[in-house]
Scaffold this active site. Sequence first.
Site: not given
Length: 772
Positions: A352, A354, A356, A359, A675, A718
Site C-alpha cells: 500500500g 506510504p 497507511v 508497519t 488505463s 482510484k
Amino acid sequence: MALRHNIPLLPLRGILIYPTMTLHIDVGRERSVFAIEHAIANNNLIFLATQIDLNDEDPQPEDLYHLGTLAIVKSMTQLPNGTYRVLIEGIERAEWTDYEEADLYPVVTVNGFPDSTAVDSESEALMRTLLMHFKKYTKVSKRITEDAYTSVSAISEPGRLADTVASHLPLKIRAKQDILEMRNINDRLEWLISRLYNEQEVMGLEQKINERVREAMERTQKEFYLREQMKAIQTELGDKDGKGLEVQALRQRIAESGMPEGVMQTAERELDRYEKIPSAAAESGIIRSYIDWLVSLPWSDASKDQLDLDRSEMILNRDHEGLDSVKERILEFLSVRQLTYSLRGPILCIEGPPGVGKTSLAKSIAESLGRKFVRISLGGVRDESEIRGHRRTYVGAMPGRIIQGMKKAGTVNPVFLLDEIDKMSNDFRGDPSSAMLEVLDPEQNSTFSDHYIEEPYDLSNVLFIATANDLSAIPGPLRDRMEIISIAGYTELEKTAIAANHLIPKQLKEHGLTKTHVKFQQPAILDVVRYYTREAGVRSLEREIAKVCRKSARLIASGKKKSVTISSKTLENFLGKKKFSHGQAETTNQIGVATGLAYTAVGGDTLQIEVSLSPGKGKLILTGKLGDVMKESAQTALSYVRSRAESLGIDSSFYETKDIHIHVPQGAVPKDGPSAGVTIATALVSALTNCPIRREVGMTGEITLRGRVLPIGGLKEKTLSAHRAGLRVIILPKENERDIDDVPEEIREELSFKLVDDAEEVLAIALEEREL
C-alpha cells in the site's frame, strides 16, 4: 540319609552356609536367640534355612526355602549392642518338614543328604577343569587371594570342592540356593565351571573399561597440566588471566546455548583454537567474535503463541481504524494457525501507499501472537552480503541482517518485518532479492546459510511479514513466495477517526500538552483532512496536527492563553491559508479536458488529460513525461478515433490538416500505464467535435483499436482519489464490477458507477450533449 526330629530352625537373611563351611553370624531376633540357646543346651544341632524375602522380620514356613543346611553351633557370644555373635559349622544338605512352634522358637524334622566322597573319572575331570578356571579367576579378581586357591586346590572331595568354590564367588542368594539344592555333584561342578567362565569374560570387559577410563583420566590430567603451562606462558606474555576464566565462561555458554550437535562441535573446535592462540594475534579477535555470535543466537528458545482470536481482534481494532478487509484476512491467518498449530505458513506482504499503517499492522500481529517483534529496513539495500553476511576472511566481517535480527529477538519464532522490500536493488555486489528467496521459502529456510555463521540456521519458525509500496518493483520469483494483502488508503471518515483517536493524543503527549490545554473540534479535524492534506495515508495529517500543537504550546508556555480550542474558524491562524480545495474537479465543463483515474506507488490520483488542436499536418505531440505504455495508449486512442471518425461526426481528414497535442499536467512526475486509454480517447473526441466533457465524470480503462474497454487494476485506490477530487460519476470497465465491493460502503453511496464495454458507451456518458 537320616531323619532327625525336633531340630531348632534358624532363619537366615541375606546369607547362606554350605556344608563344611564355618562362619560367624550375628543374631538379633528373639526367636533366633532362643533357637540357638536350645541347640547349645541339647546336642548343638540347628537347621539353617534362608528367607525368600530378606525384608521379612517374622518369616512364616512359606517364607523359607525348604532345602537348607544342618549345622553345629560352636560358640555364642553376646556383643555390646545386645546382639549375639554365633560360630556355626555346616554339616550336610538337608530338607525340613513338620514345622512346629515349640515354646518361643520353631522346630522341624530334618532329612539329610550327605555328599558322596567317591571320585570317578568324570568327577576327576570336572574337578580339574573347575580348579583351572578358579585359578584364572583368582589372578584377575581382587576379591580372592592366591592363598584361597591354595587351600581350595587341596580339597579332594568333589562335593566339598564345589561348595567351597561357590562360597568364594560373588553370587546372589538365589544362585547360591540353586547350588545348595543341586544334589548331583557333577551338575554342581558343571554349573560352577560355566559361571567361572562367564565371570572371567565379565572381568575381562571390566578390565578393558577400567583401562579406557584410566587412559581418559590420564589424558584429562595431561590436558590440565598443559593448560596450566599455557596459562603460565600467557601470564609471562602479559595476559594476566591466561584466558582461563574467559574460555571457561564461553565453554559454559556453549553447553547452555541449545545448539544442534554439529554447531556445538564447531563452536568447541573454534574455542580450542582460540584458547591456544595468543591474545595479541589478529586471528584471536576474529575467532572470539565468531564464538560470541554462535552463543548469542537463539537456537531453541521460543516464545509461546497466544492464539486468542478475540484478543487479536481487540488489538487490531484498538490500533487501527477501518481496514476491515485487511483485519479480516489477518484474523483468518491467525485462525488457521490456531487450528493447525503449524509452524509454517504463508509469507505475508502488506502492500500500500506510504502512511497507511503497514508497519504498525505488523507490530499488532506480533502483539496479538505474544511474539517478539523485529524490523529491518531493506530500502536501498543492494549488497547480497547485507542479507547473507560477509565471509570471515574479510576485515570487519559480520552476519547479515537476518541473523542480526534473530540475535536481537532472542527467540527462534519472532515476527520478522522486512520493511520496504520493494526498495531493494542490485549492482556488481550481488542481488539481495535473490538471497531473500531462501529466507522466504518455507521449503528452504529451515537450513538458511549465512556466510559468516557458516552453519545452517532454522528460520522455519519465524513469521515473516514484508511491506511494499509498489509490487511491480518486486522480482517475480520473490513476489511468488508471498501472499499479498493490499491497503488502498483511508477515506475522509477514517482519517478523521484516526486523527481523533490516535494522532491527536500522540502529538499532545509528545508536546507536553493535555486535552485540557488543546481541544480539537470535529469540524476542524475534517478541515485539516480536506484542505491541508492530499494523501492516501496519514503522515501529512500527523505533521499538520503536530504544527497545531507546536503553535498551541507556544501560546500556553508564553502565558498568553491557558487553553486553546481549534475550530474551523481559527484553523487558518495555526496552519495558514488552505493548501488544497476540497475536490479537484473542474468548476465548469471543458472541451478537450478529461479527468482520468491513475494508480501510483503512493495511492490513487486523478489526472487531467488535455488535448489541443492546431493547424498542421497530423503531427501527434505527447508531453507530460509519459512512459512508453502510456504513449502507446495515446496512439491506440488516436487510431480508434480515426477509424470511427464518420460515426462520431468528425471530419475524416482532420489528421491531415491538424496537429494534435496531448498533455498530462504535472510534467515533472513520470506517468505510465494503459488505463488512460479511454480518457485520452474521450478528450480527443471532445476536442475534435467541440463537445464539452462533464466535469463530475472520472474514467479509467484500457482501450483497443476496436474500441473495447479492458479491465484495469487498483480500482479501490482510484475510486478513493476520485472521491477526494469531488467527482460523482465513475466510468469503469464492466469486468471490474467484481472489484466495486472492495470500495468502502460510505464511498460507494456517494458515487455513481457506470460499467461499460465499448468506448462509445464512455462517450455517451462523458460528453455533455450525449444522454446518459
